[in-house]
Design a protein around this motif. Structure first.
Motif, PDB file in Angstrom:
ATOM      1  N   LYS A 211      -7.632   5.944  -3.543  1.00 16.51           N
ATOM      2  CA  LYS A 211      -7.992   4.975  -4.495  1.00 16.51           C
ATOM      3  C   LYS A 211      -7.000   4.763  -5.506  1.00 16.51           C
ATOM      4  O   LYS A 211      -6.771   3.606  -6.038  1.00 16.51           O
ATOM      5  CB  LYS A 211      -9.488   5.561  -5.106  1.00 16.51           C
ATOM      6  N   GLN A 212      -6.499   6.049  -6.041  1.00 13.16           N
ATOM      7  CA  GLN A 212      -5.381   5.650  -6.982  1.00 13.16           C
ATOM      8  C   GLN A 212      -4.248   4.817  -6.709  1.00 13.16           C
ATOM      9  O   GLN A 212      -3.468   4.104  -7.234  1.00 13.16           O
ATOM     10  CB  GLN A 212      -4.851   7.213  -7.587  1.00 13.16           C
ATOM     11  N   ILE A 213      -3.865   5.188  -5.312  1.00 16.35           N
ATOM     12  CA  ILE A 213      -2.831   4.236  -4.821  1.00 16.35           C
ATOM     13  C   ILE A 213      -3.138   2.872  -4.768  1.00 16.35           C
ATOM     14  O   ILE A 213      -2.411   1.985  -5.133  1.00 16.35           O
ATOM     15  CB  ILE A 213      -2.257   4.785  -3.462  1.00 16.35           C
ATOM     16  N   LEU A 214      -4.453   2.613  -4.474  1.00 13.21           N
ATOM     17  CA  LEU A 214      -4.694   1.182  -4.335  1.00 13.21           C
ATOM     18  C   LEU A 214      -4.877   0.490  -5.703  1.00 13.21           C
ATOM     19  O   LEU A 214      -4.691  -0.750  -5.839  1.00 13.21           O
ATOM     20  CB  LEU A 214      -6.076   1.093  -3.561  1.00 13.21           C
ATOM     21  N   ALA A 215      -5.431   1.307  -6.597  1.00 13.23           N
ATOM     22  CA  ALA A 215      -5.399   0.759  -7.971  1.00 13.23           C
ATOM     23  C   ALA A 215      -4.251   0.397  -8.757  1.00 13.23           C
ATOM     24  O   ALA A 215      -4.084  -0.170  -9.414  1.00 13.23           O
ATOM     25  CB  ALA A 215      -6.247   1.930  -8.791  1.00 13.23           C
ATOM     26  N   ALA A 216      -3.266   0.896  -8.301  1.00 10.50           N
ATOM     27  CA  ALA A 216      -1.818   0.753  -8.707  1.00 10.50           C
ATOM     28  C   ALA A 216      -1.332  -0.384  -7.959  1.00 10.50           C
ATOM     29  O   ALA A 216      -0.016  -1.009  -8.398  1.00 10.50           O
ATOM     30  CB  ALA A 216      -0.748   1.848  -8.378  1.00 10.50           C
ATOM     31  N   GLY A 217      -2.104  -1.229  -7.205  1.00 12.55           N
ATOM     32  CA  GLY A 217      -1.683  -2.486  -6.488  1.00 12.55           C
ATOM     33  C   GLY A 217      -0.872  -2.212  -5.143  1.00 12.55           C
ATOM     34  O   GLY A 217      -0.754  -3.027  -4.512  1.00 12.55           O
ATOM     35  N   GLY A 218      -0.914  -0.903  -4.945  1.00 14.44           N
ATOM     36  CA  GLY A 218      -0.260  -0.577  -3.490  1.00 14.44           C
ATOM     37  C   GLY A 218       1.037  -0.343  -3.611  1.00 14.44           C
ATOM     38  O   GLY A 218       1.564  -0.182  -4.830  1.00 14.44           O
ATOM     39  N   VAL A 219       1.665   0.328  -2.552  1.00 14.80           N
ATOM     40  CA  VAL A 219       3.109   0.475  -2.306  1.00 14.80           C
ATOM     41  C   VAL A 219       4.039  -0.683  -2.217  1.00 14.80           C
ATOM     42  O   VAL A 219       3.818  -1.494  -1.561  1.00 14.80           O
ATOM     43  CB  VAL A 219       3.434   1.497  -1.336  1.00 14.80           C
ATOM     44  N   ASP A 220       5.005  -0.638  -3.074  1.00 17.94           N
ATOM     45  CA  ASP A 220       5.984  -1.659  -2.918  1.00 17.94           C
ATOM     46  C   ASP A 220       7.041  -0.927  -1.818  1.00 17.94           C
ATOM     47  O   ASP A 220       7.936  -0.270  -2.233  1.00 17.94           O
ATOM     48  CB  ASP A 220       6.737  -1.903  -4.224  1.00 17.94           C
ATOM     49  N   PHE A 221       6.857  -1.338  -0.478  1.00 15.40           N
ATOM     50  CA  PHE A 221       7.790  -0.948   0.305  1.00 15.40           C
ATOM     51  C   PHE A 221       9.178  -1.388   0.504  1.00 15.40           C
ATOM     52  O   PHE A 221      10.151  -0.678   1.260  1.00 15.40           O
ATOM     53  CB  PHE A 221       7.276  -1.087   1.798  1.00 15.40           C
ATOM     54  N   SER A 222       9.712  -2.255  -0.435  1.00 12.65           N
ATOM     55  CA  SER A 222      11.043  -2.615  -0.541  1.00 12.65           C
ATOM     56  C   SER A 222      11.888  -1.544  -1.376  1.00 12.65           C
ATOM     57  O   SER A 222      12.997  -1.739  -1.368  1.00 12.65           O
ATOM     58  CB  SER A 222      11.124  -4.032  -1.125  1.00 12.65           C
ATOM     59  N   ARG A 223      11.139  -0.662  -2.178  1.00 12.23           N
ATOM     60  CA  ARG A 223      11.930   0.049  -2.649  1.00 12.23           C
ATOM     61  C   ARG A 223      11.506   1.639  -2.326  1.00 12.23           C
ATOM     62  O   ARG A 223      10.516   1.690  -1.566  1.00 12.23           O
ATOM     63  CB  ARG A 223      11.708   0.078  -4.311  1.00 12.23           C
ATOM     64  N   PRO A 224      12.166   2.535  -2.733  1.00 13.60           N
ATOM     65  CA  PRO A 224      11.791   3.996  -2.260  1.00 13.60           C
ATOM     66  C   PRO A 224      10.352   4.446  -2.425  1.00 13.60           C
ATOM     67  O   PRO A 224       9.732   4.249  -3.522  1.00 13.60           O
ATOM     68  CB  PRO A 224      12.894   4.646  -2.986  1.00 13.60           C
ATOM     69  N   TYR A 225       9.995   5.159  -1.615  1.00 16.84           N
ATOM     70  CA  TYR A 225       8.706   5.878  -1.622  1.00 16.84           C
ATOM     71  C   TYR A 225       8.627   6.989  -0.931  1.00 16.84           C
ATOM     72  O   TYR A 225       9.799   7.358  -0.202  1.00 16.84           O
ATOM     73  CB  TYR A 225       7.453   4.979  -1.049  1.00 16.84           C
ATOM     74  N   MET A 226       7.927   8.037  -1.060  1.00 14.71           N
ATOM     75  CA  MET A 226       7.928   9.339  -0.647  1.00 14.71           C
ATOM     76  C   MET A 226       6.796  10.251  -0.449  1.00 14.71           C
ATOM     77  O   MET A 226       5.767   9.780  -1.493  1.00 14.71           O
ATOM     78  CB  MET A 226       9.048  10.195  -1.329  1.00 14.71           C
ATOM     79  N   VAL A 227       6.305  11.098   0.162  1.00 17.99           N
ATOM     80  CA  VAL A 227       5.324  11.999   0.264  1.00 17.99           C
ATOM     81  C   VAL A 227       5.919  13.531   0.206  1.00 17.99           C
ATOM     82  O   VAL A 227       6.919  13.757   0.592  1.00 17.99           O
ATOM     83  CB  VAL A 227       4.195  11.693   1.288  1.00 17.99           C
ATOM     84  N   GLY A 228       4.956  14.302  -0.457  1.00 16.23           N
ATOM     85  CA  GLY A 228       5.398  15.638  -0.481  1.00 16.23           C
ATOM     86  C   GLY A 228       4.383  16.701  -0.500  1.00 16.23           C
ATOM     87  O   GLY A 228       3.307  16.234  -0.668  1.00 16.23           O
TER      88      GLY A 228
END
Length: 281
Positions: A211-228
């Motif tokens: 929900k927090q990810i969606l609340a941020a408007g989702g991921v901008d996949f044109s810029r870096p992203y990562m999970v850890g």
């Protein structure tokens, strides 16, 4: 053509020897034993010690002299340096980098990521992306100072024990939280740690993270992203990726993944998972 070298600190959890990036280590101290983060203490060794220890380790900021040595070495290889540091609200490392950079006016550009661990890492990787597009260090530094406010780091904690050990939660609340299987969701907000919410059980916690990810408007996949993840195993992270593939499966077949080291791991302990990304404008 101007050659730029990218520099960061080990709080970004970018491995030593990463291509084109100089990583300056913080120090981690367990009792009387002090290690250089990522140099003579890797993430697995850190968590093995953390789990066995009754007291939390401490991490020390990078002093100006160590940055100065790294900058001198870097400028022997490149015309200019672009430095991305741990949040100034979590450590004095940024101020140390600024002090060391003052000796090289116009050649060393320092950016406060306002983040940590994989949140800092995506800022570093964004810097790499912009440099590879042909931008100079000063222009990239200015761009990052704008874009860093769009970085979102959200994490689901697996235990309250380390918040208790660090004095951020009293013992009674920690015990009750463990009994009720409370899973806090935290973030880095403008450079500082914030609690976004609490859920009962891992499934509800993972849903709150989504929900927090969606609340941020989702991921901008044109810029870096990562999970850890924190701890000795990435099993919980792999389950989260499998259960919530709808967040990214149409955009990418492989998420960049990494382990979270001492800077944040000390305070949250093992069995946490985290997501870092640039929010959609």
């Amino acid at each position: 053509m101007t050659k730029t070298l990218l520099v960061t600190d080990s709080a970004s959890d970018i491995p030593q020897g990463a291509s084109g990036i100089c990583v300056v280590p913080l120090e981690v101290t367990f009792g009387s034993d002090t290690f250089q983060d990522g140099v003579d203490l890797n993430h697995r060794q850190f968590y093995e010690r953390l789990i066995e220890s009754d007291q939390l380790p401490t991490t020390s900021m990078i002093p100006p002299a160590r940055f100065a040595a790294a900058f001198e070495e870097g400028l022997a290889q490149a015309d200019e340096l672009l430095v991305v540091t741990l949040s100034s609200k979590l450590s004095g490392t940024y101020e140390s980098a600024l002090a060391a950079a003052a000796v090289y006016p116009g050649r060393v550009h320092v950016v406060d990521s306002l983040n940590a661990c994989i949140g800092e890492a995506v800022v570093v990787r964004r810097a790499r992306q912009l440099l590879d597009e042909g931008m100079g260090a000063a222009a990239v530094a200015a761009q990052l100072q704008q874009e860093r406010h769009q970085v979102r780091l959200v994490a689901l904690l697996g235990t309250l024990e380390y918040l208790r050990k660090g004095g951020r939660l009293n013992a009674a609340a920690a015990v009750m939280g463990e009994v009720l299987a409370i899973k806090p969701v935290i973030s880095i907000e403008e450079g500082e740690v914030a609690v976004l919410g609490k859920a009962r059980g891992s499934k509800n916690g993972a849903n709150l993270l989504k929900k927090q990810i969606l609340a941020a408007g989702g991921v901008d996949f044109s810029r870096p992203y990562m999970v850890g993840y924190t701890g000795l195993s990435d099993g919980l992270l792999q389950k989260y990726i499998a259960d919530h593939g709808d967040l990214w499966e149409t955009e990418t077949h492989q998420l960049p993944q990494g382990s979270v080291g001492a800077t944040i791991g000390t305070h949250v302990g093992p069995d946490a998972i985290a997501v870092a990304f640039f929010a959609q404008d």
